[in-house]
Motif scaffolding. Structure first.
Motif, mmCIF file in Angstrom:
data_model
loop_
_atom_site.group_PDB
_atom_site.id
_atom_site.type_symbol
_atom_site.label_atom_id
_atom_site.label_comp_id
_atom_site.label_asym_id
_atom_site.label_seq_id
_atom_site.Cartn_x
_atom_site.Cartn_y
_atom_site.Cartn_z
ATOM 1 N N SER A 153 -49.953 -23.146 31.421
ATOM 2 C CA SER A 153 -49.781 -24.255 32.358
ATOM 3 C C SER A 153 -50.744 -24.144 33.540
ATOM 4 C CB SER A 153 -48.341 -24.290 32.868
ATOM 5 O OG SER A 153 -48.030 -23.093 33.558
ATOM 6 N N LYS A 154 -51.288 -22.954 33.785
ATOM 7 C CA LYS A 154 -52.253 -22.751 34.874
ATOM 8 C C LYS A 154 -53.695 -22.901 34.389
ATOM 9 C CE LYS A 154 -49.364 -19.716 37.651
ATOM 10 N NZ LYS A 154 -49.310 -18.432 38.355
ATOM 11 N N GLY A 155 -53.883 -23.305 33.139
ATOM 12 C CA GLY A 155 -55.231 -23.506 32.618
ATOM 13 C C GLY A 155 -55.908 -22.234 32.159
ATOM 14 N N GLN A 156 -55.168 -21.169 32.005
ATOM 15 C CA GLN A 156 -55.757 -19.892 31.584
ATOM 16 C C GLN A 156 -55.704 -19.767 30.063
ATOM 17 O OE1 GLN A 156 -53.046 -17.469 33.853
ATOM 18 N NE2 GLN A 156 -54.524 -17.220 35.511
ATOM 19 N N ILE A 157 -56.771 -19.221 29.509
ATOM 20 C CA ILE A 157 -56.847 -18.998 28.065
ATOM 21 C C ILE A 157 -57.044 -17.504 27.827
ATOM 22 C CG2 ILE A 157 -58.165 -19.448 25.959
ATOM 23 C CD1 ILE A 157 -59.029 -22.101 27.234
ATOM 24 N N THR A 158 -56.258 -16.943 26.947
ATOM 25 C CA THR A 158 -56.403 -15.534 26.593
ATOM 26 C C THR A 158 -57.410 -15.415 25.466
ATOM 27 O OG1 THR A 158 -54.126 -15.064 27.222
ATOM 28 C CG2 THR A 158 -55.195 -13.488 25.739
ATOM 29 N N ILE A 159 -58.396 -14.556 25.655
ATOM 30 C CA ILE A 159 -59.374 -14.291 24.600
ATOM 31 C C ILE A 159 -58.773 -13.208 23.708
ATOM 32 C CG2 ILE A 159 -61.708 -13.485 24.087
ATOM 33 C CD1 ILE A 159 -62.471 -14.493 26.930
ATOM 34 N N PRO A 160 -58.617 -13.490 22.421
ATOM 35 C CA PRO A 160 -57.986 -12.521 21.519
ATOM 36 C C PRO A 160 -58.687 -11.156 21.556
ATOM 37 C CG PRO A 160 -58.239 -14.632 20.434
ATOM 38 C CD PRO A 160 -58.993 -14.718 21.731
ATOM 39 N N LYS A 161 -57.877 -10.102 21.400
ATOM 40 C CA LYS A 161 -58.377 -8.732 21.489
ATOM 41 C C LYS A 161 -59.546 -8.474 20.543
ATOM 42 C CE LYS A 161 -56.978 -3.926 21.217
ATOM 43 N NZ LYS A 161 -55.909 -2.976 20.932
ATOM 44 N N GLU A 162 -59.435 -8.952 19.295
ATOM 45 C CA GLU A 162 -60.510 -8.713 18.322
ATOM 46 C C GLU A 162 -61.830 -9.337 18.781
ATOM 47 O OE1 GLU A 162 -59.897 -12.064 14.966
ATOM 48 O OE2 GLU A 162 -58.101 -10.888 15.416
ATOM 49 N N LEU A 163 -61.761 -10.478 19.448
ATOM 50 C CA LEU A 163 -62.962 -11.135 19.951
ATOM 51 C C LEU A 163 -63.523 -10.401 21.163
ATOM 52 C CD1 LEU A 163 -64.831 -13.517 19.555
ATOM 53 C CD2 LEU A 163 -63.264 -14.920 20.887
ATOM 54 N N ARG A 164 -62.632 -9.945 22.066
ATOM 55 C CA ARG A 164 -63.072 -9.167 23.237
ATOM 56 C C ARG A 164 -63.789 -7.902 22.792
ATOM 57 N NH1 ARG A 164 -57.579 -9.969 24.992
ATOM 58 N NH2 ARG A 164 -57.266 -7.744 24.771
ATOM 59 N N GLU A 165 -63.225 -7.221 21.816
ATOM 60 C CA GLU A 165 -63.830 -5.987 21.317
ATOM 61 C C GLU A 165 -65.174 -6.257 20.643
ATOM 62 O OE1 GLU A 165 -60.758 -4.348 18.837
ATOM 63 O OE2 GLU A 165 -59.728 -3.406 20.542
ATOM 64 N N LYS A 166 -65.225 -7.301 19.827
ATOM 65 C CA LYS A 166 -66.453 -7.636 19.098
ATOM 66 C C LYS A 166 -67.596 -7.984 20.057
ATOM 67 C CE LYS A 166 -68.107 -10.521 15.336
ATOM 68 N NZ LYS A 166 -67.721 -11.437 14.258
#
Length: 89
Positions: free
Chosen positions: A10-23
């Protein structure tokens, strides 16, 4: 191309999935630029540069005010990011 999904809060935040952050080698505090074209959004990490890579070694006989130096560097970086973002639109 891989498909990885996320969800916006609701605050406009998007979580970047762990596998993508690591890659991509992303970590907390990394900055991103958002490029918008034809109703598509592309998110790119802002490349980190060490101060020594950007301007070389600094020597001074006077005391260096690091706060003023950081402020000037942030201002210049912001100008560059904004100008690069506008060129892509």
């Amino acid at each position: 191309m891989e498909l990885v999904s996320g969800k916006m809060t609701s605050k406009g935040q998007i979580t970047i999935p762990k596998e993508l952050r690591e890659k991509l080698g992303l970590s907390e505090g990394d900055q991103f630029k958002f490029l918008i074209e034809n109703n598509e959004v592309r998110i790119e990490p802002v490349k980190k540069k060490l101060l020594s890579q950007a301007i070389g070694r600094i020597t001074s006989e006077e005391e260096i005010d690091l706060k003023k130096m950081r402020e000037a560097a942030y201002e210049e970086a912001s100008k560059r990011i904004l100008s690069e973002g506008l060129e892509h639109e």
